[in-house]
Design a protein around this motif. Structure first.
Motif, PDB file in Angstrom:
ATOM      1  N   SER A  70       0.894  -1.152  -0.055  1.00  0.00           N
ATOM      2  CA  SER A  70      -0.164   0.071  -0.197  1.00  0.00           C
ATOM      3  C   SER A  70       0.931   1.012   0.009  1.00  0.00           C
ATOM      4  O   SER A  70       2.137   0.963   0.477  1.00  0.00           O
ATOM      5  CB  SER A  70      -0.836  -0.007   1.003  1.00  0.00           C
ATOM      6  OG  SER A  70      -0.423   0.345   2.536  1.00  0.00           O
ATOM      7  N   GLY A  71      -0.135   1.722   0.249  1.00  0.00           N
ATOM      8  CA  GLY A  71       0.899   3.140  -0.322  1.00  0.00           C
ATOM      9  C   GLY A  71       2.024   3.885   1.205  1.00  0.00           C
ATOM     10  O   GLY A  71       2.986   4.191   1.615  1.00  0.00           O
ATOM     11  N   LYS A  72       0.738   3.885   2.195  1.00  0.00           N
ATOM     12  CA  LYS A  72       1.936   3.840   3.365  1.00  0.00           C
ATOM     13  C   LYS A  72       2.424   2.652   3.750  1.00  0.00           C
ATOM     14  O   LYS A  72       3.286   3.279   4.349  1.00  0.00           O
ATOM     15  CB  LYS A  72       0.419   3.664   4.713  1.00  0.00           C
ATOM     16  CG  LYS A  72       1.328   3.892   6.155  1.00  0.00           C
ATOM     17  CD  LYS A  72      -0.538   3.319   6.678  1.00  0.00           C
ATOM     18  CE  LYS A  72      -0.037   3.473   8.763  1.00  0.00           C
ATOM     19  NZ  LYS A  72      -1.649   3.371   9.138  1.00  0.00           N
ATOM     20  N   ILE A 126       4.055   1.707   1.681  1.00  0.00           N
ATOM     21  CA  ILE A 126       5.605   2.121   0.428  1.00  0.00           C
ATOM     22  C   ILE A 126       6.045   3.472   1.636  1.00  0.00           C
ATOM     23  O   ILE A 126       7.609   2.870   1.308  1.00  0.00           O
ATOM     24  CB  ILE A 126       5.037   2.446  -0.486  1.00  0.00           C
ATOM     25  CG1 ILE A 126       5.233   1.036  -1.306  1.00  0.00           C
ATOM     26  CG2 ILE A 126       6.864   3.463  -1.732  1.00  0.00           C
ATOM     27  CD1 ILE A 126       4.420   1.882  -2.934  1.00  0.00           C
ATOM     28  N   ASP A 127       5.664   4.447   1.801  1.00  0.00           N
ATOM     29  CA  ASP A 127       6.342   5.163   2.955  1.00  0.00           C
ATOM     30  C   ASP A 127       7.169   4.413   3.810  1.00  0.00           C
ATOM     31  O   ASP A 127       8.318   5.386   4.215  1.00  0.00           O
ATOM     32  CB  ASP A 127       5.056   6.577   3.400  1.00  0.00           C
ATOM     33  CG  ASP A 127       4.836   6.848   2.190  1.00  0.00           C
ATOM     34  OD1 ASP A 127       5.216   7.267   0.829  1.00  0.00           O
ATOM     35  OD2 ASP A 127       3.289   7.405   2.023  1.00  0.00           O
ATOM     36  N   THR A 178       8.233  -0.732  -9.288  1.00  0.00           N
ATOM     37  CA  THR A 178       8.384  -0.465  -7.783  1.00  0.00           C
ATOM     38  C   THR A 178       9.658  -0.538  -7.205  1.00  0.00           C
ATOM     39  O   THR A 178       9.688   0.261  -5.958  1.00  0.00           O
ATOM     40  CB  THR A 178       7.438  -1.267  -6.767  1.00  0.00           C
ATOM     41  OG1 THR A 178       5.862  -1.544  -8.042  1.00  0.00           O
ATOM     42  CG2 THR A 178       7.051  -0.651  -5.448  1.00  0.00           C
TER      43      THR A 178
END
Length: 317
Positions: A238-240, A242-243, A267
């Motif tokens: 998820s974006g979270k 990845i961060d 990615t």
């Protein structure tokens, strides 16, 4: 991915004699025959590492079909008519085990009418535990071959199965195992020496997916994270997440993100770019789920592990 049951039934219904085994490497699967001919033992191996082990232990005595083609994900396997024919004729089916084949192997085996012996090469290997991303339940890590000591256990299981299926050639199988086991021992020592040459603060690994746990444990690296945080290569961050991974890379001063030959690097490249570190992708990618095609730097197990180690050491110096 799974082929629908009706498609498998349709494949099984085809007159398989119309698909000669010698031609089945061209399209669906990297079938490779070794020592084929009268008197040889017909066997099937599921994955590229297992097939390579069978070639080394059974050399000159087995007629081998490999189901998964090089640089391909086991999770995307779809059987061909020629594969079903070979499975149906085989005396022994060698699988990786540790749950790797459980979602896709049963249906083609049933459709082929296989009546031989199935050998789980993970028997006696101490399995790592992780968590299934989808269910949250404990799961076995199937990537056992990335520790050469486990590979040696797998080869011992193969040797014993071949002797049981073909006792007349027991001496050949035992001699082949002994010679290959020596090469595995040498590989293990060489990897330990090379990883040991890295400064301890640099021994941190971020890979495309969680495929190197046994390697990390054996050679005392630190696992920081993966682009796909799962034993399967089918999950997504998820974006979270990845961060969070980018922040871990920065905080722990990781030097590189490693792509894998059987997975797209998009990615991994994006995460490395956000973290401000180099990415090892393309032809330099690690061999994770699969060995490479013939002629590549990772077309055998021994070569793939040496290549992975050199790539890791060169990037983390």
């Amino acid at each position: 991915m799974h082929r629908p049951q009706q498609a498998l039934v349709a494949l099984a219904a085809i007159s398989l004699t119309a698909f000669p085994l010698a031609g089945c490497g061209a399209k669906g699967g990297s079938a490779q025959a070794d020592g084929s001919g009268p008197g040889t033992l017909k066997v099937v191996a599921t994955t590229t590492p297992v097939a390579d082990f069978v070639r080394n232990i059974g050399k000159g005595r087995v007629d081998l079909l490999q189901l998964i083609k090089p640089n391909a994900s086991p999770h995307e396997y779809e059987p061909t008519p020629a594969h079903l024919q070979a499975i149906g004729q085989a005396k022994v089916l060698f699988e990786n085990g540790a749950g790797l084949e459980e979602e896709w192997l049963d249906k083609p085996v049933q459709a082929a009418g296989f009546s031989g012996r199935t050998v789980d090469t993970s028997k006696h290997v101490t399995l790592r535990q992780g968590e299934d991303e989808e269910t949250g339940k404990p799961a076995d890590d199937p990537h056992i071959w990335h520790n050469p000591r486990n590979a040696k256990i797998m080869c011992r299981n193969i040797e014993q199965a071949l002797i049981k299926a073909d006792p007349d050639h027991k001496a050949d199988y035992h001699a082949n195992f002994t010679a290959y086991a020596d090469r595995l021992d040498a590989l293990d020592k060489d990897i330990a020496r090379k990883i040991g040459s890295l400064p301890r603060e640099n021994r941190k690994l971020v890979t495309n997916h969680d495929a190197f746990g046994y390697y990390i444990d054996r050679y005392h690296l630190t696992y920081v994270g993966a682009v796909i945080p799962d034993f399967s290569d089918q999950a997504e961050l998820s974006g979270k997440q990845i961060d969070s991974l980018v922040q871990k890379i920065k905080a722990q001063k990781v030097k590189a993100v490693f792509g894998e030959s059987s997975l797209p690097p998009k990615t991994a490249k994006a995460i490395a770019r956000q973290a401000g570190v180099k990415v090892i992708a393309g032809d330099g990618s690690l061999y994770g789920d699969s060995l490479g095609p013939k002629g590549s730097a990772g077309d055998t197990y021994l070569k793939s592990e040496r290549f992975n180690t050199k790539t890791i050491v060169d990037a983390l110096k």
